[in-house]
Write a protein that holds these residues in place. Structure first.
Motif, PDB file in Angstrom:
ATOM      1  N   GLU A  90      40.088  83.992  40.180  1.00 49.48           N
ATOM      2  CA  GLU A  90      39.009  83.015  40.286  1.00 49.48           C
ATOM      3  C   GLU A  90      37.664  83.707  40.502  1.00 49.48           C
ATOM      4  O   GLU A  90      36.643  83.301  39.929  1.00 49.48           O
ATOM      5  CB  GLU A  90      39.294  82.064  41.440  1.00 49.48           C
ATOM      6  CG  GLU A  90      40.457  81.116  41.190  1.00 49.48           C
ATOM      7  CD  GLU A  90      40.724  80.208  42.379  1.00 49.48           C
ATOM      8  OE1 GLU A  90      40.023  80.399  43.412  1.00 49.48           O
ATOM      9  OE2 GLU A  90      41.595  79.336  42.279  1.00 49.48           O
ATOM     10  N   ARG A 131      36.512  85.062  37.201  1.00 48.32           N
ATOM     11  CA  ARG A 131      36.014  84.017  36.315  1.00 48.32           C
ATOM     12  C   ARG A 131      34.625  83.544  36.732  1.00 48.32           C
ATOM     13  O   ARG A 131      33.758  83.302  35.891  1.00 48.32           O
ATOM     14  CB  ARG A 131      36.986  82.833  36.299  1.00 48.32           C
ATOM     15  CG  ARG A 131      38.226  83.064  35.451  1.00 48.32           C
ATOM     16  CD  ARG A 131      38.833  81.737  35.052  1.00 48.32           C
ATOM     17  NE  ARG A 131      39.204  80.943  36.207  1.00 48.32           N
ATOM     18  CZ  ARG A 131      40.423  80.933  36.760  1.00 48.32           C
ATOM     19  NH1 ARG A 131      41.374  81.701  36.251  1.00 48.32           N
ATOM     20  NH2 ARG A 131      40.692  80.178  37.803  1.00 48.32           N
ATOM     21  N   ARG A 132      34.391  83.432  38.028  1.00 42.74           N
ATOM     22  CA  ARG A 132      33.073  83.013  38.496  1.00 42.74           C
ATOM     23  C   ARG A 132      32.015  84.043  38.146  1.00 42.74           C
ATOM     24  O   ARG A 132      30.918  83.700  37.738  1.00 42.74           O
ATOM     25  CB  ARG A 132      33.103  82.779  40.008  1.00 42.74           C
ATOM     26  CG  ARG A 132      33.831  81.517  40.427  1.00 42.74           C
ATOM     27  CD  ARG A 132      33.454  81.145  41.854  1.00 42.74           C
ATOM     28  NE  ARG A 132      33.800  82.206  42.793  1.00 42.74           N
ATOM     29  CZ  ARG A 132      34.958  82.276  43.428  1.00 42.74           C
ATOM     30  NH1 ARG A 132      35.892  81.372  43.218  1.00 42.74           N
ATOM     31  NH2 ARG A 132      35.192  83.260  44.290  1.00 42.74           N
TER      32      ARG A 132
END
Length: 282
Positions: free
Chosen positions: A218, A221-222
């Motif tokens: 995550e 991805r950010r």
């Protein structure tokens, strides 16, 4: 005695004594009818419940139940209190001696390697001491109410409902307290390794280490999304700036595109600069 010898021999012996003795107490107590219900829990007392106030009901162990309770249960809690206090005092003395040795070497300007090694040992000793204090606090918080209940019952001959409520609340929580104390060193290590993680994420990683891959994914991805969103903004800024610079007071708009002979050089220059900007950002 060396730590290896204690772990290999005496630690097993002590564990065996504790397990065998308490299993024996439980078996003997059940076989002779020592365990009876009360309003809050089942423990060593005269039974059935209320027999002391009813002369028509037989009341086994009416006078001897407190002595059995002391020998089979409460006495061992007091022994645990004494043992915990003594062992933690010894740990504190060990930490104190380590600190004094470090001060002596500091005043003597010891070699950096030797001083660093002693500081590492002292830090480890302090961590062990703090951890042991937390275990002691959890033990006292859990079992002190049973001790208060026993003392009140011993001196006044009656049960106090609010003490019974505290016993029923805290005794089942001992494992809960110990679980978080046991996980505390891992939480500290994870916090040093992942300082940008939230408290909730760190607690999750303590008990579910496999969640680390999910958080890292995550996070990746950010980060990729942030870079991707920043590119159009920078390019649009560059387009506006170059358009205003190349075409004078106005940008490269529809009027310029309708005049290829006049705007050809400006558009060529703008296109080259945009391509260069894209290459640099990539």
């Amino acid at each position: 005695m060396k730590k290896e010898e204690f772990a290999r021999v005496w630690e097993k012996v002590l564990h065996g004594i504790v397990v065998i003795s308490h299993l024996s107490f439980a078996i003997v107590g059940v076989s002779i009818g020592l365990f009876n219900p009360t309003p809050g829990f089942c423990y060593i007392t005269a039974g059935p419940y209320g027999c002391k106030s009813n002369p028509d009901v037989p009341c086994p162990f009416e006078t001897t139940a407190p002595y059995f309770y002391e020998a089979f249960a409460q006495g061992w809690i007091q022994v645990a209190y004494v043992g915990i206090i003594v062992t933690n005092l010894l740990i504190w003395l060990s930490v104190r001696r380590q600190e004094k040795r470090m001060e002596k070497y500091r005043t003597r300007s010891a070699a950096a390697e030797q001083l660093a090694d002693m500081e590492k040992k002292s830090s480890y000793a302090r961590s062990v001491f703090i951890q042991s204090i937390l275990y002691v606090a959890a033990f006292f918080l859990t079992w002190s109410w049973a001790t208060v209940f026993h003392l009140v019952a011993w001196t006044t001959g009656r049960s106090v409902p609010w003490i019974t409520l505290l016993i029923n609340t805290f005794i089942p929580l001992q494992g809960f307290f110990n679980a978080f104390i046991y996980a505390r060193p891992r939480y500290i290590r994870l916090k040093k390794m992942h300082g940008d993680f939230s408290f909730k994420q760190l607690i999750t990683l303590v008990f579910l280490p496999q969640a680390l891959s999910v958080y890292e994914e995550e996070k990746g991805r950010r980060g990729t999304g942030t870079v991707a969103m920043s590119k159009p903004n920078s390019l649009s800024t560059l387009r506006n700036g170059l358009g205003g610079t190349c075409s004078g007071s106005k940008g490269v708009g529809e009027e310029d595109l309708l005049k290829p002979n006049e705007a050809e050089n400006d558009l060529t220059l703008t296109e080259k600069n945009l391509n260069l900007a894209v290459d640099e950002e990539q």
